[in-house]
Design a protein around this motif. Structure first.
Motif, PDB file in Angstrom:
ATOM      1  N   THR A  93       0.815  -1.213   0.000  1.00  0.00           N
ATOM      2  CA  THR A  93       0.000   0.000   0.000  1.00  0.00           C
ATOM      3  C   THR A  93       0.847   1.260   0.000  1.00  0.00           C
ATOM      4  OG1 THR A  93      -0.050   0.198   2.414  1.00  0.00           O
ATOM      5  CG2 THR A  93      -1.729  -1.199   1.405  1.00  0.00           C
ATOM      6  N   ARG A  94       2.173   1.087   0.096  1.00  0.00           N
ATOM      7  CA  ARG A  94       3.074   2.237   0.315  1.00  0.00           C
ATOM      8  C   ARG A  94       2.898   3.325  -0.730  1.00  0.00           C
ATOM      9  NH1 ARG A  94       8.283   2.243   3.619  1.00  0.00           N
ATOM     10  NH2 ARG A  94       8.315   4.496   3.866  1.00  0.00           N
ATOM     11  N   GLU A  95       2.873   2.910  -1.962  1.00  0.00           N
ATOM     12  CA  GLU A  95       2.803   3.889  -3.041  1.00  0.00           C
ATOM     13  C   GLU A  95       1.522   4.733  -2.945  1.00  0.00           C
ATOM     14  OE1 GLU A  95       2.718   3.794  -7.900  1.00  0.00           O
ATOM     15  OE2 GLU A  95       3.613   2.101  -6.812  1.00  0.00           O
ATOM     16  N   LYS A  96       0.409   4.022  -2.725  1.00  0.00           N
ATOM     17  CA  LYS A  96      -0.866   4.726  -2.620  1.00  0.00           C
ATOM     18  C   LYS A  96      -0.874   5.665  -1.399  1.00  0.00           C
ATOM     19  CE  LYS A  96      -2.859   2.456  -6.024  1.00  0.00           C
ATOM     20  NZ  LYS A  96      -3.139   3.137  -7.313  1.00  0.00           N
ATOM     21  N   LEU A  97      -0.314   5.168  -0.308  1.00  0.00           N
ATOM     22  CA  LEU A  97      -0.316   5.978   0.915  1.00  0.00           C
ATOM     23  C   LEU A  97       0.621   7.165   0.771  1.00  0.00           C
ATOM     24  CD1 LEU A  97      -0.456   3.163   3.616  1.00  0.00           C
ATOM     25  CD2 LEU A  97      -2.284   4.775   2.990  1.00  0.00           C
ATOM     26  N   ALA A  98       1.764   6.925   0.133  1.00  0.00           N
ATOM     27  CA  ALA A  98       2.716   8.023  -0.070  1.00  0.00           C
ATOM     28  C   ALA A  98       2.062   9.139  -0.878  1.00  0.00           C
ATOM     29  CB  ALA A  98       3.969   7.499  -0.785  1.00  0.00           C
ATOM     30  N   ALA A  99       1.282   8.731  -1.864  1.00  0.00           N
ATOM     31  CA  ALA A  99       0.603   9.721  -2.707  1.00  0.00           C
ATOM     32  C   ALA A  99      -0.380  10.564  -1.904  1.00  0.00           C
ATOM     33  CB  ALA A  99      -0.123   9.004  -3.857  1.00  0.00           C
ATOM     34  N   LYS A 100      -0.868   9.998  -0.829  1.00  0.00           N
ATOM     35  CA  LYS A 100      -1.800  10.739   0.038  1.00  0.00           C
ATOM     36  C   LYS A 100      -1.047  11.343   1.221  1.00  0.00           C
ATOM     37  CE  LYS A 100      -5.338   7.193  -0.865  1.00  0.00           C
ATOM     38  NZ  LYS A 100      -6.509   7.752  -1.532  1.00  0.00           N
ATOM     39  N   ASP A 101       0.292  11.315   1.139  1.00  0.00           N
ATOM     40  CA  ASP A 101       1.127  11.881   2.204  1.00  0.00           C
ATOM     41  C   ASP A 101       0.979  11.118   3.534  1.00  0.00           C
ATOM     42  OD1 ASP A 101       3.088  13.543   3.026  1.00  0.00           O
ATOM     43  OD2 ASP A 101       1.729  15.232   3.478  1.00  0.00           O
ATOM     44  N   TYR A 102       0.947   9.836   3.446  1.00  0.00           N
ATOM     45  CA  TYR A 102       0.915   8.958   4.621  1.00  0.00           C
ATOM     46  C   TYR A 102      -0.180   9.316   5.633  1.00  0.00           C
ATOM     47  CZ  TYR A 102       5.192   6.971   2.764  1.00  0.00           C
ATOM     48  OH  TYR A 102       6.098   6.356   1.960  1.00  0.00           O
ATOM     49  N   PRO A 103      -1.393   9.163   5.258  1.00  0.00           N
ATOM     50  CA  PRO A 103      -2.503   9.439   6.193  1.00  0.00           C
ATOM     51  C   PRO A 103      -2.575   8.347   7.261  1.00  0.00           C
ATOM     52  CG  PRO A 103      -3.356   8.324   4.259  1.00  0.00           C
ATOM     53  CD  PRO A 103      -1.882   8.532   4.013  1.00  0.00           C
ATOM     54  N   PRO A 104      -3.333   8.565   8.311  1.00  0.00           N
ATOM     55  CA  PRO A 104      -3.592   7.463   9.248  1.00  0.00           C
ATOM     56  C   PRO A 104      -4.336   6.347   8.513  1.00  0.00           C
ATOM     57  CG  PRO A 104      -5.021   9.324   9.727  1.00  0.00           C
ATOM     58  CD  PRO A 104      -4.026   9.801   8.718  1.00  0.00           C
ATOM     59  N   ILE A 105      -4.093   5.134   8.972  1.00  0.00           N
ATOM     60  CA  ILE A 105      -4.753   3.997   8.324  1.00  0.00           C
ATOM     61  C   ILE A 105      -5.487   3.140   9.362  1.00  0.00           C
ATOM     62  CG2 ILE A 105      -3.136   3.836   6.388  1.00  0.00           C
ATOM     63  CD1 ILE A 105      -1.725   1.519   7.848  1.00  0.00           C
ATOM     64  N   TYR A 106      -6.505   2.454   8.854  1.00  0.00           N
ATOM     65  CA  TYR A 106      -7.242   1.501   9.694  1.00  0.00           C
ATOM     66  C   TYR A 106      -7.089   0.141   9.002  1.00  0.00           C
ATOM     67  CZ  TYR A 106     -11.215  -0.658  12.223  1.00  0.00           C
ATOM     68  OH  TYR A 106     -12.004  -1.463  12.991  1.00  0.00           O
ATOM     69  N   VAL A 107      -6.294  -0.732   9.610  1.00  0.00           N
ATOM     70  CA  VAL A 107      -5.993  -2.025   9.003  1.00  0.00           C
ATOM     71  C   VAL A 107      -7.053  -3.063   9.434  1.00  0.00           C
ATOM     72  CG1 VAL A 107      -4.288  -3.863   8.763  1.00  0.00           C
ATOM     73  CG2 VAL A 107      -3.538  -1.487   9.079  1.00  0.00           C
ATOM     74  N   CYS A 108      -7.686  -3.690   8.463  1.00  0.00           N
ATOM     75  CA  CYS A 108      -8.717  -4.703   8.723  1.00  0.00           C
ATOM     76  C   CYS A 108      -8.526  -5.874   7.772  1.00  0.00           C
ATOM     77  CB  CYS A 108     -10.112  -4.143   8.450  1.00  0.00           C
ATOM     78  SG  CYS A 108     -10.565  -2.814   9.540  1.00  0.00           S
ATOM     79  N   GLN A 109      -9.175  -6.969   8.102  1.00  0.00           N
ATOM     80  CA  GLN A 109      -9.202  -8.101   7.179  1.00  0.00           C
ATOM     81  C   GLN A 109     -10.631  -8.297   6.688  1.00  0.00           C
ATOM     82  OE1 GLN A 109      -5.865 -11.212   8.295  1.00  0.00           O
ATOM     83  NE2 GLN A 109      -7.397 -11.125   9.917  1.00  0.00           N
ATOM     84  N   VAL A 110     -10.784  -8.507   5.392  1.00  0.00           N
ATOM     85  CA  VAL A 110     -12.142  -8.623   4.852  1.00  0.00           C
ATOM     86  C   VAL A 110     -12.870  -9.829   5.421  1.00  0.00           C
ATOM     87  CG1 VAL A 110     -11.470  -9.938   2.783  1.00  0.00           C
ATOM     88  CG2 VAL A 110     -13.540  -8.525   2.751  1.00  0.00           C
ATOM     89  N   ASN A 111     -12.130 -10.858   5.771  1.00  0.00           N
ATOM     90  CA  ASN A 111     -12.798 -12.066   6.244  1.00  0.00           C
ATOM     91  C   ASN A 111     -12.962 -12.122   7.762  1.00  0.00           C
ATOM     92  OD1 ASN A 111      -9.929 -12.341   5.988  1.00  0.00           O
ATOM     93  ND2 ASN A 111     -10.194 -14.422   6.752  1.00  0.00           N
ATOM     94  N   ASP A 112     -12.802 -10.979   8.415  1.00  0.00           N
ATOM     95  CA  ASP A 112     -13.180 -10.890   9.822  1.00  0.00           C
ATOM     96  C   ASP A 112     -14.529 -10.204   9.903  1.00  0.00           C
ATOM     97  OD1 ASP A 112     -11.009 -12.098  11.015  1.00  0.00           O
ATOM     98  OD2 ASP A 112      -9.984 -10.224  11.529  1.00  0.00           O
ATOM     99  N   VAL A 113     -15.538 -10.959  10.273  1.00  0.00           N
ATOM    100  CA  VAL A 113     -16.868 -10.372  10.345  1.00  0.00           C
ATOM    101  C   VAL A 113     -17.136  -9.961  11.790  1.00  0.00           C
ATOM    102  CG1 VAL A 113     -19.332 -10.761   9.971  1.00  0.00           C
ATOM    103  CG2 VAL A 113     -17.635 -11.758   8.414  1.00  0.00           C
ATOM    104  N   VAL A 114     -17.352  -8.667  11.955  1.00  0.00           N
ATOM    105  CA  VAL A 114     -17.599  -8.120  13.297  1.00  0.00           C
ATOM    106  C   VAL A 114     -18.791  -7.184  13.226  1.00  0.00           C
ATOM    107  CG1 VAL A 114     -15.167  -8.247  13.983  1.00  0.00           C
ATOM    108  CG2 VAL A 114     -16.044  -6.182  12.857  1.00  0.00           C
ATOM    109  N   GLU A 115     -19.226  -6.740  14.365  1.00  0.00           N
ATOM    110  CA  GLU A 115     -20.303  -5.755  14.394  1.00  0.00           C
ATOM    111  C   GLU A 115     -19.759  -4.365  14.083  1.00  0.00           C
ATOM    112  OE1 GLU A 115     -22.607  -6.213  18.048  1.00  0.00           O
ATOM    113  OE2 GLU A 115     -21.945  -8.302  18.071  1.00  0.00           O
ATOM    114  N   SER A 116     -20.589  -3.530  13.562  1.00  0.00           N
ATOM    115  CA  SER A 116     -20.123  -2.190  13.181  1.00  0.00           C
ATOM    116  C   SER A 116     -19.694  -1.393  14.411  1.00  0.00           C
ATOM    117  CB  SER A 116     -21.217  -1.448  12.413  1.00  0.00           C
ATOM    118  OG  SER A 116     -22.316  -1.182  13.256  1.00  0.00           O
ATOM    119  N   THR A 117     -20.156  -1.802  15.561  1.00  0.00           N
ATOM    120  CA  THR A 117     -19.748  -1.081  16.782  1.00  0.00           C
ATOM    121  C   THR A 117     -18.245  -1.110  16.982  1.00  0.00           C
ATOM    122  OG1 THR A 117     -20.186  -3.100  18.035  1.00  0.00           O
ATOM    123  CG2 THR A 117     -21.909  -1.426  18.027  1.00  0.00           C
ATOM    124  N   LEU A 118     -17.598  -2.176  16.537  1.00  0.00           N
ATOM    125  CA  LEU A 118     -16.135  -2.209  16.693  1.00  0.00           C
ATOM    126  C   LEU A 118     -15.505  -1.053  15.915  1.00  0.00           C
ATOM    127  CD1 LEU A 118     -13.390  -3.334  17.518  1.00  0.00           C
ATOM    128  CD2 LEU A 118     -13.542  -4.947  15.610  1.00  0.00           C
TER     129      LEU A 118
END
Lengths: 439, 439, 439
Positions: A93-118
């Protein structure tokens, strides 16, 4: 208010333990792929940008599926060419993030199903606190073989202890992949350095975080809602149950047709074009997809039936996931997963319970593992055909396009494109001559 | 009015021919044990004291069961330690009878199910006539291999001819164990003397009566109502039918739940806590025990379903006895007896009819015997488990805790604690590759 | 107006390819034999005299059946003693026709089921035109291996080309046996001469017509309605469908009993004495014969159920022909033909679809032939008995009085009076001792 983090959604994991099911991120639940459902949840919570890390096999499929879904979130897809760890995934993701000047990120996995409250709790913590990173801590009641958060003082995470063993847990909080990082640049640098330096294990991401924890504050966001990581195929049943439990009322499309004596009870969602014939019962929570047909006298309970499926006369479907275009003709399907385009002929039954009442076991990559489920039927890959009067023992799996002949008791897994059939020993003799003509 | 006789209830007989079913006197019919039902009938007719002759194996069980039943009759239990004849059984009552100064007695067997009119006729004869003893004479239409009463003049019994052979019957009246004796002391003395004197056969009771007949008047009380002695396990079906026929109206507990489209027709009794789901049909005479569940679309007719049993979706139960906690999941159960705590899995069927339409035979103590029934399914002992897609040939029996694997056609008896399973010959080849995806 | 032709109905054809079904002309459709139905149609169109050509085997049966039917048409029955061609069949009518001074004749086959419009068109052509003979020309859309009419000018038939091969057809009109001949005397003479002269093939009738075509006018009467010749046993399904499609409204006898929740939809005819129990569904077009019983929850669609048949609880009958006295107990019967007096036990299923989705094949006189049907179940001869849990593969046939044991997958034809049964390999071991008692 601080800048909303950019979602980094990891979707490049392997599906090998998910066999015979295929790409898990594109599994259909209630008419939508898992990816769509996840992205809609993120969007509802306030995220508006995502970078998806796919793998070479699923990249195009994901791209196409999402393009067709017209989602309320902007996304880029990058590819991790080799399955060499989560750290490496993040580096894509480095290139994409660098282009946005390294914004904060929220790392998730698509196959972790949780409630939206998390997700809400994560963003709230990020917006109201001043830590460098925020990690979700999933509160467990009993020992779970994961990474435990070591907490100090007022909720500062000082380490993650992998599989400490029961009794040695530093807390009751397990690390799940829901991480907000504000110093994205440093994080990626540290990960890169570990790869460059020949770090001996594949935990570059965790090691990088461990380094950062020594220098900066990592805050814990505790969570005790639902968490359903999809790893083994029977996990689809947990996710099915999770999504079904989100149906909060009876929603029957005006374009569905419910005939005379059919009974719909509880929280049931029925889509347009579906037909429920007389004498059938749908007991919620349940989902009936578009154009599906529920035959006379059939019983569907706590199940999803995908679009275009046909559930024949007096079939029973309980606690199961049926994908699209499943034909079940006088079948009994319990605690089972049917991918799509499957024919399950008349008289077929899925046994779901061991005679010794032990947990059902299943074979994954050659190894017998305990599924943790007392009841589990069959897992059937796409395009399979099962002949009349057949059955499956608890926990067996049928590969994609697998074929099971009539009268066959499937007691072990069937490979992709394999056919199994039983051969009866029969004898032919003169008839008794007394075949009854009346009475 | 003369003193009401003391009941002497013989309950110490062996159960060996009753296998795989267990203690017959404690069989549950419509929520009560046979013993309770019998004692309540005696009480209703006017008896208020009983001496029960048990055996060492069933004594405690009977004592406990009756204690819990709070019956409107006083009773003592004595034990016959060895199965050496009815005379010996009666001698066990001597001490209790002596303490009551040898009152008149009414000798019965707990496993003879008759109408209460017989007991009424017996007590009426005793109260209005002046014979020394009164024996019931069961009127038969065709030859029955029992003891025939030899009658003289105005109904005096002068002898009992055992199995005279068809055509040689001295009357059409068969001796059944419903005997009132007024000279109890003499009867017991004579029986004792026969034992002491080394009487060569085990008919001491009959021999003692034969001696008394020479000296005193034995009167016959003729009877042509129902008589169902329980000897073989399929006799439970006759008794089931008998008790069902005593339901004279529809009696549905206000605490039972009958859902929407369920249909209850005829004389049906449904107990508290039972649930009958939509589309199910109960056709009387039928009994549904407490907390039993009758699933959607199931059909129960001319049957008893014991407390706590679960009859699954579209199961059929016809002319059968199901004890407590039977789980029948999409089953077809016809003309069968299921003791209790049995799992009869999805797709299981009891064949009840021979292809050559002959009477069904069954094996009892190693011998093939004609059950006299054109239709007979299976007899299943307590705790058995039958896997999916299995079936039973007419007249076979499954022992206590027997296990029948999936896809198994049970063609002969299964012992207690035995497991049988079928082994299929299967072949694995490449799939045809043409598995149909649509249509 | 010209004299109405005398019907010459050919009914002496062999039934060997119709096995295991028997005399096709006496097949029952909706309570009447085919012969009755055909004669009633002729009578309705205006015919009042018929000569029937039977064979030695079916002559008496036809005579008796028709005598009992009290038909509105006069008929004689003659017998063709040897199956040596249609010309020879016609010669058997000579004496009867001579006695009537050789009237015009209308030659038909009893086993050709067509719409009455064909007969009307034939008689109209005959009454309004001046040809010597009139042959029906059945208009086909694609190549059919029959005799094609060669037409000239204004509809004159100048020849019949047998099986010209696709692309070589002289027209799109195929010769079917619906022929009016006005010069009966000449026709019979020419046929006789061919037999006398040792004509080398068995097409004497066609050859005689060919000779006449050279001298006189043969007119074509084109027809594009239904045409169902009965040759193979599965043709019964086509005729079943044809007659069902003639039911134009719901007709339920006031003497039939339809219980509470039963559902009758579409064009359904139900005869007197029939009972349809609660929860059953009859979906038109369908026919339920006199005194037939449709059990609770059963589903009958696009089928005929013959008089006295019993369709058990939750059975499914679809697109099938069931003759009289069929007992189907919890059966699935699809695209199948059941002659009469058949027991199809609980749990039996007819597979009707090949896993490779090809046309179903069947064996006729030792040869595998394509039935032309994508869906075809089983053909069952009269008096057969099929035990519980059995099934049939697509296109197999069961001979008269054939017996199929329990748990048997019938994969090839069963002869008349033959019994087949499967033998399971079973093992007996100690039980696991863990059979579940509750839950």
């Amino acid at each position: 208010m601080a800048q909303t983090p950019v979602l980094v959604i990891l979707a490049g994991g392997a599906n090998t333990r998910f066999w015979p099911l295929r790409e898990k991120s594109l599994y259909h639940f209630m008419g939508e792929t898992l990816f769509e459902k996840q992205l809609k949840v993120y969007a509802a919570v306030g995220y508006h940008e995502a970078i998806i890390v796919a793998n070479p096999d699923n990249r195009d499929l994901i791209a196409q599926t999402l393009a067709e879904a017209h989602l309320p979130i902007a996304y880029d897809i990058v590819v991790q060419t080799q399955p060499i760890g989560m750290g490496n995934a993040l580096l894509q993701t480095r290139e994409k993030l660098a282009a946005k000047d390294y914004p904060p990120i929220y790392v998730c996995q698509v196959n972790d199903v949780v409630e939206s409250t998390l997700h809400q709790k994560m963003i709230e913590a990020y917006q109201t606190q001043s830590a460098r990173s925020y990690l979700a801590g999933y509160r467990v009641q009993k020992y779970f073989p994961g990474g435990y958060l070591s907490i100090q003082g007022d909720g500062q995470i000082v380490g993650i202890i992998e599989k400490p063993g029961a009794g040695n847990e530093p807390s009751d909080l397990v690390n799940i992949v829901a991480h907000i990082h504000t110093d994205t640049h440093t994080l990626l640098d540290k990960i890169q350095a570990l790869y460059d330096g020949g770090h001996p294990r594949d935990d570059h991401y965790e090691a990088a975080m461990a380094q950062m924890m020594e220098e900066t504050r990592f805050a814990c966001v505790s969570y005790d809602g639902a968490w359903h990581p999809i790893k083994y195929p029977w996990h689809v049943l947990d996710v099915t149950h999770f999504y079904l439990s989100q149906i909060k009322e009876q929603k029957i499309s005006p374009d569905a047709k419910i005939y005379g004596n059919a009974q719909i009870s509880g929280n049931v969602q029925i889509e347009a074009g579906a037909k429920v014939f007389g004498g059938a019962s749908i007991v919620g929570p349940a989902y009936i997809g578009a154009n599906a047909i529920i035959g006379n006298g059939a019983l569907v309970r706590e199940s999803m039936v995908g679009a275009g499926s046909i559930i024949g006369h007096v079939s029973e479907i309980a606690r199961s996931y049926l994908g699209r275009n499943i034909k079940a003709h006088r079948a009994v399907i319990l605690d089972s997963v049917f991918e799509e385009d499957i024919n399950f002929s008349a008289g077929c039954i899925t046994a779901n319970w061991r005679i010794d009442q032990g947990n059902v076991k299943s074979t994954v990559k050659g190894e017998r593992i305990d599924t943790g489920r007392e009841k589990l039927g069959v897992i059937v890959g796409a395009g399979a055909f099962i002949g009349i009067q057949s059955g499956t023992m608890p926990g067996v799996k049928i590969g994609t396009r697998g074929e099971v002949g009539a009268f066959t008791n499937l007691t072990s897994d069937l490979l992709d494109d394999e056919r199994i059939y039983s051969v009866q020993e029969v004898r032919r003799v003169p008839a008794t001559g007394k075949a009854k003509k009346e009475g």
